[in-house]
Design a protein around this motif. Structure first.
Motif, mmCIF file in Angstrom:
data_model
loop_
_atom_site.group_PDB
_atom_site.id
_atom_site.type_symbol
_atom_site.label_atom_id
_atom_site.label_comp_id
_atom_site.label_asym_id
_atom_site.label_seq_id
_atom_site.Cartn_x
_atom_site.Cartn_y
_atom_site.Cartn_z
ATOM 1 N N ALA A 62 16.203 42.924 -98.512
ATOM 2 C CA ALA A 62 17.218 41.874 -98.383
ATOM 3 C C ALA A 62 18.523 42.440 -97.834
ATOM 4 O O ALA A 62 19.203 41.813 -97.006
ATOM 5 C CB ALA A 62 17.448 41.219 -99.742
ATOM 6 N N ALA A 63 18.895 43.656 -98.251
ATOM 7 C CA ALA A 63 20.123 44.275 -97.744
ATOM 8 C C ALA A 63 20.025 44.540 -96.246
ATOM 9 O O ALA A 63 20.985 44.360 -95.486
ATOM 10 C CB ALA A 63 20.405 45.559 -98.495
ATOM 11 N N GLY A 64 18.828 44.964 -95.804
ATOM 12 C CA GLY A 64 18.648 45.197 -94.375
ATOM 13 C C GLY A 64 18.764 43.910 -93.575
ATOM 14 O O GLY A 64 19.322 43.891 -92.468
ATOM 15 N N GLN A 65 18.184 42.802 -94.112
ATOM 16 C CA GLN A 65 18.269 41.525 -93.409
ATOM 17 C C GLN A 65 19.715 41.035 -93.309
ATOM 18 O O GLN A 65 20.153 40.533 -92.264
ATOM 19 C CB GLN A 65 17.413 40.488 -94.135
ATOM 20 C CG GLN A 65 15.917 40.751 -94.021
ATOM 21 C CD GLN A 65 15.101 39.745 -94.824
ATOM 22 O OE1 GLN A 65 15.635 38.983 -95.645
ATOM 23 N NE2 GLN A 65 13.768 39.754 -94.614
ATOM 24 N N VAL A 66 20.485 41.186 -94.406
ATOM 25 C CA VAL A 66 21.889 40.757 -94.370
ATOM 26 C C VAL A 66 22.684 41.600 -93.374
ATOM 27 O O VAL A 66 23.534 41.095 -92.624
ATOM 28 C CB VAL A 66 22.510 40.843 -95.773
ATOM 29 C CG1 VAL A 66 24.012 40.574 -95.714
ATOM 30 C CG2 VAL A 66 21.832 39.861 -96.708
ATOM 31 N N ALA A 67 22.415 42.908 -93.343
ATOM 32 C CA ALA A 67 23.119 43.770 -92.389
ATOM 33 C C ALA A 67 22.806 43.387 -90.956
ATOM 34 O O ALA A 67 23.672 43.400 -90.075
ATOM 35 C CB ALA A 67 22.755 45.222 -92.651
ATOM 36 N N ALA A 68 21.515 43.055 -90.688
ATOM 37 C CA ALA A 68 21.142 42.655 -89.330
ATOM 38 C C ALA A 68 21.768 41.321 -88.940
ATOM 39 O O ALA A 68 22.162 41.109 -87.788
ATOM 40 C CB ALA A 68 19.623 42.596 -89.224
ATOM 41 N N THR A 69 21.838 40.435 -89.912
ATOM 42 C CA THR A 69 22.399 39.106 -89.605
ATOM 43 C C THR A 69 23.914 39.171 -89.390
ATOM 44 O O THR A 69 24.453 38.582 -88.448
ATOM 45 C CB THR A 69 22.078 38.125 -90.741
ATOM 46 O OG1 THR A 69 20.649 38.059 -90.931
ATOM 47 C CG2 THR A 69 22.609 36.745 -90.425
ATOM 48 N N ASP A 80 20.900 54.312 -110.937
ATOM 49 C CA ASP A 80 20.212 55.609 -110.989
ATOM 50 C C ASP A 80 20.482 56.468 -109.765
ATOM 51 O O ASP A 80 19.859 57.501 -109.563
ATOM 52 C CB ASP A 80 18.707 55.391 -111.157
ATOM 53 C CG ASP A 80 18.125 54.547 -110.024
ATOM 54 O OD1 ASP A 80 18.917 54.168 -109.094
ATOM 55 O OD2 ASP A 80 16.921 54.249 -110.047
ATOM 56 N N GLY A 81 21.378 56.018 -108.873
ATOM 57 C CA GLY A 81 21.717 56.787 -107.689
ATOM 58 C C GLY A 81 20.979 56.379 -106.442
ATOM 59 O O GLY A 81 21.197 56.956 -105.380
ATOM 60 N N THR A 82 20.062 55.417 -106.532
ATOM 61 C CA THR A 82 19.315 54.972 -105.353
ATOM 62 C C THR A 82 20.251 54.212 -104.423
ATOM 63 O O THR A 82 21.057 53.381 -104.849
ATOM 64 C CB THR A 82 18.134 54.075 -105.765
ATOM 65 O OG1 THR A 82 17.319 54.786 -106.714
ATOM 66 C CG2 THR A 82 17.311 53.684 -104.562
ATOM 67 N N VAL A 83 20.060 54.483 -103.118
ATOM 68 C CA VAL A 83 20.868 53.829 -102.078
ATOM 69 C C VAL A 83 19.931 52.983 -101.236
ATOM 70 O O VAL A 83 18.992 53.508 -100.612
ATOM 71 C CB VAL A 83 21.619 54.841 -101.198
ATOM 72 C CG1 VAL A 83 22.416 54.131 -100.112
ATOM 73 C CG2 VAL A 83 22.537 55.708 -102.044
ATOM 74 N N LEU A 84 20.181 51.665 -101.168
ATOM 75 C CA LEU A 84 19.348 50.739 -100.420
ATOM 76 C C LEU A 84 20.166 50.146 -99.267
ATOM 77 O O LEU A 84 21.382 49.979 -99.371
ATOM 78 C CB LEU A 84 18.845 49.623 -101.334
ATOM 79 C CG LEU A 84 18.075 50.063 -102.596
ATOM 80 C CD1 LEU A 84 17.745 48.854 -103.457
ATOM 81 C CD2 LEU A 84 16.812 50.817 -102.212
ATOM 82 N N GLY A 85 19.509 49.805 -98.177
ATOM 83 C CA GLY A 85 20.210 49.213 -97.028
ATOM 84 C C GLY A 85 20.751 50.277 -96.096
ATOM 85 O O GLY A 85 20.124 51.313 -95.852
ATOM 86 N N THR A 86 21.940 50.058 -95.595
ATOM 87 C CA THR A 86 22.578 50.991 -94.658
ATOM 88 C C THR A 86 22.966 52.258 -95.405
ATOM 89 O O THR A 86 23.719 52.196 -96.386
ATOM 90 C CB THR A 86 23.826 50.365 -94.018
ATOM 91 O OG1 THR A 86 23.474 49.116 -93.417
ATOM 92 C CG2 THR A 86 24.417 51.281 -92.968
#
Length: 421
Positions: A62-69, A80-86
């Motif tokens: 979902a983060a990738g889709q929002v960034a693309a849009t 826990d330190g996980t980084v999602l998206g950009t």
């Protein structure tokens, strides 16, 4: 005056436009920045709503889709330190939002960092981060400023045009008054001003017209007095002529008759000059050589009777000068008469006529005590006279664009120079 009024209005309008447009320009920049920030927050709102329960895989997608849009970097930082998206590094703002559990916006030199804290996840507080660049924050601001500048320039030009038209309506009557005053100064006494413009200028125009009419009345009365004087002088002149003709000695009769003729010509010239005064006439002109020769020949007779030697040095004529013949003759008679009045019998004198550019110069020099230079002013005399003779010569010189000067040629000699234009 017209230019000053226009500049005054222009300066005032510049101040008003600056006071109005500068705050408006700053407001437009602030609105553009807020609009870009609000758009960025709106884009991540859907992601924030799903981030509370969605698993990491779906949240990253979902983060990738929002960034693309939105064409902006969108990153989700889990507890826990996980980084999602950009992929970006954790910033101070992200750490602060995770620790406090609140959303915040941080301005940087390159844009704005927007972080939103997501509470309620089982693994702890997550943070959604997006970044708005300076280009996005100022998008459309330059164009808006150009439109404002064009609008301000158009308003300024319009104001200057209106001010120029209003200034012209004020200045035109003043220019007309100036033109009429110059015409009156050139003896065009029929010139009249047309009352126009503000009440004050109309009042000035009326006063100027009244002054011109009053001058005409005074000159008409003066001409009438001169005409009356001419009739009063004709009778004694006629008696003098009859007495001269009755003399037994032909030489004496001719001499006195010539004097009567000269006096009659002087009176006639005075009458003609007074009648012409106030009328528009062309520039006067005469041949200085012929006038000087004729007046010196007339005074030579009296010089022989008083034992004076006359030296006449004339430049070859004609020598045109800008003065009427009768006025030049009157000036020469006044200067030559002063020689006879202020020097003892037997004192020689010299009359010299030299050309100059333009005009000519007449110098009358004698070896007597002469007249001090301080007596050139009208009505001042040290010899018991009225003091008007030198003034007559001075006015004739100034009327032609020249001057009258007195100089000492020797310890006892005086030279009077009449420079004619």
């Amino acid at each position: 005056m017209r230019r000053r009024l226009t500049l005054l209005v222009g300066a005032t309008m510049c101040l008003v436009l600056a006071a109005f447009l500068v705050p408006l320009a700053l407001l437009l920049r602030s609105v553009a920045a807020d609009r870009a920030a609000v758009a960025a927050v709106t884009n991540v709102q859907g992601l924030v709503a799903a981030a509370g329960t969605a698993p990491p895989d779906e949240l990253g997608l979902a983060a990738g889709q929002v960034a693309a849009t939105s064409k902006r970097p969108v990153t989700v930082f889990l507890a826990d330190g996980t980084v999602l998206g950009t992929p970006v590094e954790r910033t101070v703002a992200v750490e602060l939002a995770a620790r406090r559990g609140s959303s915040l916006t941080v301005g940087t030199g390159a844009g704005r960092e927007i972080v939103v804290a997501i509470l309620g996840r089982p693994d702890g507080t997550a943070v959604v981060r997006t970044y708005v660049t300076s280009a996005e924050l100022t998008r459309g601001v330059t164009r808006s400023w150009l439109v404002l500048a064009a609008l301000g320039l158009a308003l300024l030009l319009l104001g200057l045009l209106v001010a120029d038209r209003l200034a012209r309506t004020l200045v035109r009557p003043i220019t007309d008054l100036s033109a009429v005053s110059h015409r009156l100064a050139r003896a065009e006494l029929t010139a009249r001003a047309t009352p126009a413009g503000p009440p004050e200028l109309r009042e000035v125009a009326g006063a100027l017209n009244h002054l011109a009419g009053r001058i005409q009345d005074l000159l008409r009365e003066e001409r009438e007095h001169v005409a009356d004087l001419s009739h009063r002088l004709r009778t004694p002149l006629t008696s003098l002529r009859l007495e001269a003709e009755a003399l037994a000695e032909p030489g004496e009769a001719a001499r006195i008759g010539a004097g009567v003729d000269s006096l009659e010509r002087a009176v006639t010239g005075l009458i003609v000059q007074a009648r012409r005064r106030g009328e528009a006439t062309g520039p006067a002109e005469c041949d200085a050589a012929s006038v000087v020769r004729e007046r010196v020949e007339f005074w030579t007779v009296l010089a022989e009777d008083t034992g004076r030697t006359v030296v006449l040095d004339l430049a070859p004529g004609p020598l045109p000068v800008r003065v009427a013949a009768d006025e030049l003759a009157a000036a020469l008679d006044a200067l030559l008469g002063n020689v006879f009045a202020h020097t003892p019998d037997g004192t020689p004198f010299t009359v010299t006529l030299t050309p100059r550019h333009p005009g000519a110069a007449v110098t009358i020099a004698d070896e007597g005590d002469g007249i001090p230079a301080a007596y050139v002013e009208r009505g001042t005399s040290g010899g018991g006279s009225t003091g008007l003779g030198l003034d007559i010569a001075r006015r004739a010189a100034r009327a032609s664009g020249g001057e009258l000067t007195l100089t000492r040629t020797s310890p006892t000699g005086t030279a009077v120079t009449l420079r004619l234009g």
